[in-house]
Design a protein around this motif. Structure first.
Motif, PDB file in Angstrom:
ATOM      1  N   ASN A 268       0.918  -1.340   0.112  1.00 12.44           N
ATOM      2  CA  ASN A 268       0.110  -0.023   0.013  1.00 12.44           C
ATOM      3  C   ASN A 268       0.738   1.058   0.022  1.00 12.44           C
ATOM      4  N   LEU A 269       1.824   1.276   0.914  1.00 11.42           N
ATOM      5  CA  LEU A 269       2.734   2.425   1.000  1.00 11.42           C
ATOM      6  C   LEU A 269       3.297   2.584  -0.208  1.00 11.42           C
ATOM      7  N   SER A 270       4.064   1.401  -0.966  1.00  6.96           N
ATOM      8  CA  SER A 270       4.669   1.646  -1.885  1.00  6.96           C
ATOM      9  C   SER A 270       4.024   2.359  -3.169  1.00  6.96           C
ATOM     10  N   ASN A 271       2.418   2.584  -3.238  1.00  9.33           N
ATOM     11  CA  ASN A 271       2.029   3.265  -4.211  1.00  9.33           C
ATOM     12  C   ASN A 271       2.026   4.573  -4.400  1.00  9.33           C
ATOM     13  N   TYR A 272       2.618   5.198  -3.065  1.00  8.52           N
ATOM     14  CA  TYR A 272       2.618   6.802  -2.748  1.00  8.52           C
ATOM     15  C   TYR A 272       4.022   7.287  -2.780  1.00  8.52           C
ATOM     16  N   LYS A 273       3.986   8.268  -3.568  1.00 12.18           N
ATOM     17  CA  LYS A 273       5.479   8.791  -3.781  1.00 12.18           C
ATOM     18  C   LYS A 273       5.965   9.820  -2.981  1.00 12.18           C
ATOM     19  N   TYR A 274       4.905  10.495  -2.114  1.00 12.91           N
ATOM     20  CA  TYR A 274       5.531  11.449  -1.190  1.00 12.91           C
ATOM     21  C   TYR A 274       4.526  11.317   0.283  1.00 12.91           C
ATOM     22  N   VAL A 275       4.821  12.056   1.156  1.00 10.78           N
ATOM     23  CA  VAL A 275       4.383  12.012   2.326  1.00 10.78           C
ATOM     24  C   VAL A 275       4.393  13.876   2.785  1.00 10.78           C
ATOM     25  N   ILE A 276       3.284  14.196   3.096  1.00 19.68           N
ATOM     26  CA  ILE A 276       3.114  15.612   3.575  1.00 19.68           C
ATOM     27  C   ILE A 276       2.893  15.582   5.180  1.00 19.68           C
ATOM     28  N   VAL A 277       3.749  16.375   5.870  1.00 19.93           N
ATOM     29  CA  VAL A 277       3.726  16.503   7.333  1.00 19.93           C
ATOM     30  C   VAL A 277       3.055  17.870   7.686  1.00 19.93           C
ATOM     31  N   PRO A 278       2.144  17.909   8.412  1.00 19.14           N
ATOM     32  CA  PRO A 278       1.414  19.172   8.887  1.00 19.14           C
ATOM     33  C   PRO A 278       2.330  19.995   9.688  1.00 19.14           C
TER      34      PRO A 278
ATOM     35  N   ARG B 274      -0.074  18.629  -9.448  1.00 22.84           N
ATOM     36  CA  ARG B 274      -0.871  18.200 -10.497  1.00 22.84           C
ATOM     37  C   ARG B 274      -1.655  17.049 -10.006  1.00 22.84           C
ATOM     38  N   ASN B 275      -1.169  16.527  -9.179  1.00 24.72           N
ATOM     39  CA  ASN B 275      -1.884  15.179  -8.795  1.00 24.72           C
ATOM     40  C   ASN B 275      -1.608  15.038  -7.236  1.00 24.72           C
ATOM     41  N   ARG B 276      -2.505  15.496  -6.370  1.00 25.62           N
ATOM     42  CA  ARG B 276      -2.388  15.507  -4.818  1.00 25.62           C
ATOM     43  C   ARG B 276      -2.231  14.063  -4.149  1.00 25.62           C
ATOM     44  N   CYS B 277      -3.130  13.255  -5.130  1.00 24.89           N
ATOM     45  CA  CYS B 277      -3.163  11.700  -4.636  1.00 24.89           C
ATOM     46  C   CYS B 277      -1.974  11.090  -4.755  1.00 24.89           C
ATOM     47  N   LEU B 278      -0.634  11.451  -5.259  1.00 26.13           N
ATOM     48  CA  LEU B 278       0.631  10.915  -5.025  1.00 26.13           C
ATOM     49  C   LEU B 278       0.971  10.888  -3.621  1.00 26.13           C
ATOM     50  N   ALA B 279       0.415  12.034  -2.801  1.00 30.54           N
ATOM     51  CA  ALA B 279       1.198  11.750  -1.451  1.00 30.54           C
ATOM     52  C   ALA B 279       0.126  11.495  -0.528  1.00 30.54           C
ATOM     53  N   LEU B 280       0.722  10.908   0.595  1.00 32.62           N
ATOM     54  CA  LEU B 280       0.040  10.641   2.021  1.00 32.62           C
ATOM     55  C   LEU B 280       0.064  11.680   2.895  1.00 32.62           C
ATOM     56  N   ARG B 281      -0.989  12.099   3.314  1.00 33.52           N
ATOM     57  CA  ARG B 281      -0.919  12.990   4.735  1.00 33.52           C
ATOM     58  C   ARG B 281      -0.789  12.414   5.963  1.00 33.52           C
ATOM     59  N   SER B 282       0.274  12.667   6.636  1.00 37.45           N
ATOM     60  CA  SER B 282       0.598  12.032   7.992  1.00 37.45           C
ATOM     61  C   SER B 282       0.204  12.858   9.109  1.00 37.45           C
TER      62      SER B 282
ATOM     63  N   GLU C 131      -0.046   7.778  11.963  1.00 40.20           N
ATOM     64  CA  GLU C 131      -1.214   7.692  10.860  1.00 40.20           C
ATOM     65  C   GLU C 131      -0.991   8.199   9.505  1.00 40.20           C
ATOM     66  N   LEU C 132      -1.269   7.497   8.610  1.00 38.63           N
ATOM     67  CA  LEU C 132      -0.863   7.919   7.049  1.00 38.63           C
ATOM     68  C   LEU C 132      -2.013   7.808   6.515  1.00 38.63           C
ATOM     69  N   MET C 133      -2.654   8.757   5.847  1.00 37.59           N
ATOM     70  CA  MET C 133      -4.046   8.940   4.905  1.00 37.59           C
ATOM     71  C   MET C 133      -3.956   9.297   3.568  1.00 37.59           C
ATOM     72  N   ASP C 134      -4.731   8.449   2.609  1.00 39.06           N
ATOM     73  CA  ASP C 134      -4.693   9.055   1.301  1.00 39.06           C
ATOM     74  C   ASP C 134      -5.413  10.398   0.996  1.00 39.06           C
ATOM     75  N   CYS C 135      -5.701  10.486  -0.311  1.00 38.48           N
ATOM     76  CA  CYS C 135      -6.411  11.944  -0.684  1.00 38.48           C
ATOM     77  C   CYS C 135      -7.647  11.745  -0.373  1.00 38.48           C
ATOM     78  N   ASN C 136      -8.228  10.620  -0.064  1.00 41.61           N
ATOM     79  CA  ASN C 136      -9.765  10.474   0.198  1.00 41.61           C
ATOM     80  C   ASN C 136     -10.090  10.306   1.824  1.00 41.61           C
ATOM     81  N   ASP C 137      -9.105  10.673   2.461  1.00 39.77           N
ATOM     82  CA  ASP C 137      -8.927  10.456   3.937  1.00 39.77           C
ATOM     83  C   ASP C 137      -9.117   9.087   4.056  1.00 39.77           C
ATOM     84  N   GLN C 138      -8.641   8.056   3.514  1.00 37.47           N
ATOM     85  CA  GLN C 138      -8.919   6.743   3.915  1.00 37.47           C
ATOM     86  C   GLN C 138      -7.479   6.434   4.664  1.00 37.47           C
TER      87      GLN C 138
END
Length: 297
Positions: free
Chosen positions: A24-34, A76-84, A100-107
């Motif tokens: 799952n994690l390998s599908n995401y290129k970036y992580v955004i830290v608040p 261009r594509n915010r779904c490349l990143a996970l929000r931490s 916790e790591l969440m995708d662009c749909n808050d999953q």
């Protein structure tokens, strides 16, 4: 003998879970830290957010603090990143943190085990607990895998999802076919009007009267939205998903037989191009509403 079986089952479970999390994690290129975690009062208090970014990068992630200058593909594509996110469960004697790591749909894609510390000073306790929470994440040996290199299993799953989407969209297409035809005729009439210098009364080509419904489509005023409300169009099966800067999926739109005309999934609404602008049209009771959309493809 029973204890050995239980131990083997437990080991197998965690092995499978670890492999699943890694995929799952390998599908995401970036992580955004608040800039600030919810349990803290200030931005980067105790330098905990900067520490989280550092630890993500230490374990192979490409991490950014929220608001930094993002790469072009992420813009261009915010779904490349996970929000931490980091949450705290502090008791009388222990400080506990989990990641916790969440995708662009808050999953939620990943949740770490609790990191713990018995230190009394918050700065030391948070630092130790966060580093401990990152230890399990580091064991996953994260490495980004682009969509071009996904396994055949993922491809099969994707095909199944595509079929589900097609089935859902087809029903809505049937329901909105009449509206599309009306819109097509209305756009043709609007082109005739633009070429005419006469009064702004709807023309009657071929001596046929224009229905009140088509007149509404042509003359409906457009409610302009804030120009900062940019929606980024990301390709999906049969159309696009429109994502805001959160990132959050605002609409999913499906292609039709007409260029630049889309059906909105889950709503009796159309998105189409009027001149150089994109608009969305929908009904509130018996009244048609039209709003401008700022879409970036």
């Amino acid at each position: 003998m029973m204890k050995i079986k239980c131990t083997l089952i437990t080991i197998a479970f965690f092995t499978v879970f670890s492999a699943f999390s890694q995929t799952n994690l390998s599908n995401y290129k970036y992580v955004i830290v608040p800039n600030r975690f919810d349990f803290l009062k200030k931005k980067d208090q105790y330098q905990l957010n900067s520490l989280a970014k550092f630890l993500f990068e230490k374990h192979g992630f490409n991490a950014f603090l929220e608001g930094e200058d993002y790469p072009e593909d992420l813009k261009r594509n915010r779904c490349l990143a996970l929000r931490s996110n980091v949450s705290a469960e502090s008791g009388m004697f222990k400080t506990k943190l989990k990641i916790e790591l969440m995708d662009c749909n808050d999953q939620i894609i990943y949740t770490s085990p609790m990191g713990e510390s018995r230190e009394k000073e918050y700065e030391k306790a948070y630092n130790i607990a966060l580093r401990q929470a990152f230890e399990e994440l580091g064991k996953l040996n994260y490495a980004y895998v682009s969509n071009e290199n996904v396994s055949s299993l993922t491809s099969t799953s994707s095909t199944s999802q595509q079929l589900d989407v097609k089935n859902e969209v087809s029903e809505e297409i049937q329901e909105l076919k009449a509206e599309i035809e009306n819109l097509k005729k209305a756009k043709e009439i609007a082109k005739v009007e633009e070429k005419s210098d006469e009064s702004p009364v709807v023309s009657k080509p071929n001596n046929r009267e224009v229905s009140p419904e088509l007149s509404k489509v042509i003359t409906q005023p457009v409610n302009k939205k804030d120009s900062s409300d940019v929606l980024y169009a990301q390709p999906i099966t049969n159309g696009f998903q429109l994502v805001d800067s959160s990132p959050k999926v605002v609409y999913k739109i499906s292609k039709t037989g007409i260029d630049n005309v889309f059906l909105v999934e889950g709503k009796s609404a159309l998105v189409y191009k009027r001149g150089n602008n994109w608009v969305i049209e929908y009904y509130v009771e018996d009244t048609m509403k039209t709003e401008a959309l700022n879409i970036k493809f």
